[in-house]
Design an enzyme around this catalytic site. Structure first.
Site, mmCIF file in Angstrom:
data_model
loop_
_atom_site.group_PDB
_atom_site.id
_atom_site.type_symbol
_atom_site.label_atom_id
_atom_site.label_comp_id
_atom_site.label_asym_id
_atom_site.label_seq_id
_atom_site.Cartn_x
_atom_site.Cartn_y
_atom_site.Cartn_z
ATOM 1 N N GLU A 1 -2.174 0.834 13.280
ATOM 2 C CA GLU A 1 -3.261 1.314 12.423
ATOM 3 C C GLU A 1 -4.613 1.183 13.128
ATOM 4 O O GLU A 1 -5.469 2.045 13.000
ATOM 5 C CB GLU A 1 -3.290 0.473 11.138
ATOM 6 C CG GLU A 1 -4.438 0.797 10.187
ATOM 7 C CD GLU A 1 -4.351 0.012 8.888
ATOM 8 O OE1 GLU A 1 -3.778 -1.100 8.897
ATOM 9 O OE2 GLU A 1 -4.851 0.515 7.868
ATOM 10 N N GLU B 1 0.854 -1.181 0.000
ATOM 11 C CA GLU B 1 0.000 0.000 0.000
ATOM 12 C C GLU B 1 0.893 1.235 0.000
ATOM 13 O O GLU B 1 1.164 1.779 -1.034
ATOM 14 C CB GLU B 1 -0.954 -0.023 1.199
ATOM 15 C CG GLU B 1 -1.927 1.137 1.171
ATOM 16 C CD GLU B 1 -3.187 0.862 1.954
ATOM 17 O OE1 GLU B 1 -3.411 -0.260 2.388
ATOM 18 O OE2 GLU B 1 -3.974 1.815 2.117
HETATM 19 C C1 RAM Z 1 -6.539 2.055 4.687
HETATM 20 C C2 RAM Z 1 -5.557 2.706 5.587
HETATM 21 C C3 RAM Z 1 -5.433 4.179 5.344
HETATM 22 C C4 RAM Z 1 -6.790 4.818 5.300
HETATM 23 C C5 RAM Z 1 -7.637 4.153 4.275
HETATM 24 C C6 RAM Z 1 -9.057 4.680 4.223
HETATM 25 O O1 RAM Z 1 -5.977 1.816 3.478
HETATM 26 O O2 RAM Z 1 -5.944 2.486 6.924
HETATM 27 O O3 RAM Z 1 -4.681 4.709 6.371
HETATM 28 O O4 RAM Z 1 -6.690 6.190 5.048
HETATM 29 O O5 RAM Z 1 -7.726 2.779 4.535
#
Ligand code: RAM
Length: 878
Positions: A737, A474
């Site tokens: 996260e 990502e």
């Molecule tokens: C995931 C990650 C990222 C967020 C998006 C919406 O890919 O947590 O940080 O901003 O979702």
């Protein structure tokens, strides 16, 4: 009072500047009470010694009666390309006396299109597979564009140049060398931008690396973001910008006799594959050290790919560098594999020394953030293989991949010959080299660990762009993550130029309807930005103005900021933002408390509109009144639709209250009731939070603002799920996260999305500095000109303090409780003033250096107005 910390375009001694009217700044330092600049003079010259020769100055601003120290635009003669300019600042103090001087330099890059005569070179894309492609064994991942390019050209010069500069960039990532020696210390250059709009070139001083006679200029170029794997879309995993990497370089040699020789990339260069057989940011690097790097064999003529250098810009901010090296401990040793622990979840790569291996031994390194049952936990990396492979040449060798990076704390090394000595392995830490000057310390080790986790999250994720995470497939520039964390980031480091540069990608990504996107550079997701995501395009330019006084970025962003608000208004005539909300994420990754999406989005609509109105005021734009009126209408619509007569806010979640309170969306008479509802929700959950990315930056600040610092501290000290303390208790060395990234009751969260290094939930750092230690600025203040110092003892803390290098100078604020006495120490830099609130039940007890001072009693203690200087106050504590 002496000037220090001189910068040009918010950088120290930048080499290869692209701005034609760069802005000059300096900070001031003095221990004297009330020190302030009343006048300054800037002089500039082409040689350092000429600064002392009035007749040789090329610019003399004259003595300007002004307290400006920030971003004063160059007013000298038009700047020439590739020229070094020296400038000196002289300052006068509050008595009108000359107080000090300091000097620095900047050097321009290639300012004009026709300064470039180099052409793009690379491997002919049609013949790609023919040129010694990596074997299946060498490619640990699918779809390589071919092995990295080894490019070189030799040239003769008859004398040693007095000055030599290399200007270079790549479609891909590159590492230049001269005469077999690496050039510079930049990593993953040219970084990542919206490449088809802006591609950054780098400038290197190579004067000491060239010599009379035959020289060889060379570079290795790998896929990087250009043609390698980026993002998470399996249907379009790689080659987002182009099929194959390419290189562009121009070496400018100036000789003592005034002559100049320029070596450029052109069809005369040679190319061949080398020891790096495959390299990819997500997948890793494969090196076969048995292959030679640069001996003369096998070079083929390069293909000239493009004669237009394209949208080149000088790199405007601090580049990526290795900034630290961490030692390893061995945590597990079995037959053919060792697991090492670097003690810190970090971003970078492993450096490994191997002695006495036979040629052809294959050593494989895999990386993970956490262990599960003693083995690397790899599931959360998704498609990112994060695997580096070395095939030994034999002898004494050191391996370190340079065209990949991993997010990891642990590495598994297999195939290592013999016993691994932990001294032979280290982790090298990579990120944009912004200067980390902020400090927060306190009496609670867990709160200090939280601060450390926040800083490590920032280090790891300020890499090329502000990324969400560094480990899985990502690593994108998610806008909401960046905007919620940005205020905290400014506390820890000078991120002025970093964000200003990335904002250009944000603006480049805006569509014709005015919508910003969810990510910048645009990658994978090409849709309109969601509430709180797209709003970053408004919030961050404003933050850079408030924090650093960067008016130019605000000016450059203003039309896009207004267009974003217009985009929302156009599709939501009733002013409740319910249409065109993109992939509305809501209060992303909240726990058990769904905030209604329209409450969240409408709150953000109001917030962004207010910022646009404020920005219009600052810039003297006529639209200010119009946006203020629009803001008032959105606010009324919000109240009508979502606010009850008893101060309840639709949804009733912590985040719903935080948005309403934090963005000033409540009628005066309902504010206290709403704050009570918020507090009641926190209490009812046993002092637990429910906030996701959007709510969390407001949580502790809003509670504190409304007199509930007791709850803010309870959340800070909380160790049960969900909390920061819970992750720390379970070994976190970065911010996770998700609150439930790992729990005792559920184990790992779904591997489909579970990063252990994401800065968003670390946005509480702004409160640690701003309220716990107490460094903030007054509402209308710019770049900490008017400080608001509000040290806030609370919780179990007995002391806390913070230091922050602001744009104007060093600010300190700290407090200590000893028996019944509170001591408050503050430093206010020259030119700034401060309002200090001392929390004491007895304003009459306030003393400065043991002498009583008159403090104005205020709601929460005693208020004092301070000029610059260092102060120590004592007072009776609560
Ligand atoms: C995931 C990650 C990222 C967020 C998006 C919406 O890919 O947590 O940080 O901003 O979702």
């Amino acid at each position: 009072m002496t000037p220090y910390g001189l910068t040009t375009e918010q950088r120290t001694e930048p080499l290869g500047l692209g701005e034609t009217r760069p802005r000059l700044s300096w900070k001031l330092r003095s221990d004297r009470r009330g020190a302030a600049q009343t006048a300054f003079r800037i002089t500039a010259a082409l040689r350092e010694q000429d600064l002392d020769e009035p007749s040789r100055l090329i610019w003399d601003s004259g003595r300007r009666m002004s307290d400006d120290t920030l971003l004063v635009a160059w007013d000298g003669p038009a700047l020439q390309s590739a020229t070094r300019y020296h400038w000196r600042i002289e300052t006068w103090d509050e008595f009108g006396a000359m107080s000090g001087a300091a000097q620095t330099w900047f050097e321009t890059g290639l300012l004009h299109r026709d300064d470039w005569s180099a052409v793009w070179i690379g491997r002919d894309p049609v013949n790609l597979p023919l040129v010694d492609p990596p074997t299946d064994e060498e490619r640990s991942f699918p779809d390589p564009a071919g092995a990295p390019l080894y490019l070189r050209q030799s040239f003769d010069i008859s004398a040693q140049p007095v000055r030599a500069r290399l200007y270079a960039t790549a479609r891909g990532v590159y590492e230049p060398s001269l005469n077999g020696q690496r050039v510079g210390d930049l990593e993953l250059a040219p970084g990542w931008t919206e490449y088809h709009r802006r591609l950054q070139y780098q400038t290197y001083d190579v004067t000491k690396q060239v010599h009379a006679g035959t020289n060889v200029l060379a570079a290795i170029v790998a896929d990087g973001w250009w043609s390698g794997h980026v993002g998470f879309d399996p249907s379009r995993p790689a080659r987002h910008y182009g099929v194959t990497p390419a290189f562009l370089a121009q070496l400018v040699l100036d000789f003592a006799d005034g002559s100049r020789q320029v070596i450029v990339t052109d069809g005369g260069w040679g190319e061949r594959p080398g020891p790096i057989r495959a390299a990819d940011l997500l997948m890793g690097q494969f090196v076969d050290a048995r292959r030679s790097s640069w001996d003369d064999d096998g070079f083929q003529p390069v293909a000239v790919l493009d004669t237009e250098p394209g949208p080149l810009v000088a790199e405007p901010d601090d580049p990526i560098r290795i900034t630290a090296e961490l030692p390893a401990t061995i945590v597990d040793h079995r037959e053919d594999r060792v697991i090492v622990d670097f003690g810190q979840n970090l971003v970078g790569r492993v450096r490994l020394r191997v002695r006495g291996a036979e040629p052809g031994r294959r050593i494989v390194l895999r990386h993970a953030e956490v262990l599960a049952d003693g083995e690397l936990y790899l599931d959360n990396l998704r498609r990112a293989a994060a695997t580096d492979t070395y095939v030994t040449a034999g002898g004494d060798e050191t391996f370190e991949p340079q065209f990949t990076f991993h997010g990891f704390r642990y590495a598994e090394i297999s195939g290592y010959p013999g016993e691994l000595d932990p001294g032979d392995v280290s982790a090298r830490v990579l990120h944009n080299d912004t200067s980390f000057t902020g400090r927060f310390t306190c009496s609670d080790p867990m709160a200090e660990q939280l601060q450390a986790n926040i800083v490590w999250g920032q280090r790891g994720n300020f890499l090329a762009v502000p990324t969400d995470c560094p480990q899985r497939d990502e690593r994108l520039g998610w806008l909401a993550d960046a905007q919620v964390f940005a205020p905290t980031a400014t506390r820890n480091a000078d991120v002025s130029a970093f964000f200003a540069r990335w904002l250009r990608d944000v603006v480049d990504g805006q569509d014709a309807d005015g919508a910003f996107r969810d990510v910048a550079p645009i990658m994978v997701l090409d849709r309109e930005g969601a509430p709180a995501w797209g709003d970053a395009g408004v919030i961050i330019p404003w933050l850079l103005w408030r924090t650093y006084g960067d008016r130019r970025t605000l000016e450059r962003s203003f039309d896009s900021m207004a267009a974003w608000v217009e985009h929302i208004r156009r599709h939501n005539p009733d002013l409740l933002w319910r249409h065109r909300t993109g992939n509305s994420y809501g209060d992303w990754l909240q726990v058990d408390a769904e905030t209604p999406r329209d409450v969240l989005s409408t709150a953000y609509f109001a917030y962004s509109t207010r910022i646009v109105a404020d920005a219009a005021d600052v810039l003297g734009r006529t639209e200010a009144g119009e946006y203020r009126a629009l803001h008032d209408k959105i606010r009324s619509a919000f109240i009508d639709a979502y606010v009850g007569h008893d101060g309840t806010v639709e949804g009733g979640t912590q985040t719903a209250y935080l948005l309403a309170l934090g963005f000033d969306l409540l009628p005066e008479e309902l504010i206290a009731a709403a704050a009570d509802h918020l507090a009641a929700d926190v209490e009812k959950r046993g002092n637990r939070l429910t906030t996701g990315f959007v709510g969390v930056p407001l949580l502790c600040p809003v509670l504190t603002e409304h007199g509930r610092e007791d709850l803010a501290y309870a959340l800070l000290h909380q160790q049960e799920f969900p909390s920061w303390g819970y992750s720390i208790r379970h070994g976190a060395t970065t911010i996770w996260e998700r609150w439930d990234g790992w729990t005792e009751h559920g184990g790992f969260q779904s591997a489909a999305m579970n990063s252990f290094n994401h800065y968003s939930l670390g946005s509480v750092g702004d409160w640690l500095f701003g309220r716990v230690a107490g460094i903030d600025q007054a509402p209308g203040s710019v770049a900490y000109k008017e400080l608001l110092l509000r040290p806030t003892p609370g919780g179990t803390l007995t002391w806390a303090r913070a230091e922050q290098e602001t744009a104007r100078g060093l600010v300190r604020c700290g407090w200590n409780l000893d028996g019944g006495q509170l001591t408050v120490e503050v430093t206010v830099p020259p030119g700034s003033t401060a309002v200090l609130e001392i929390p004491t039940p007895d304003p009459g007890s306030v003393c400065h250096n043991d002498a009583p001072v008159t403090a104005v009693p205020s709601a929460r203690g005693a208020t004092l107005r301070l000029t610059s200087g260092r102060y120590t106050f004592t007072a009776t504590s609560y």
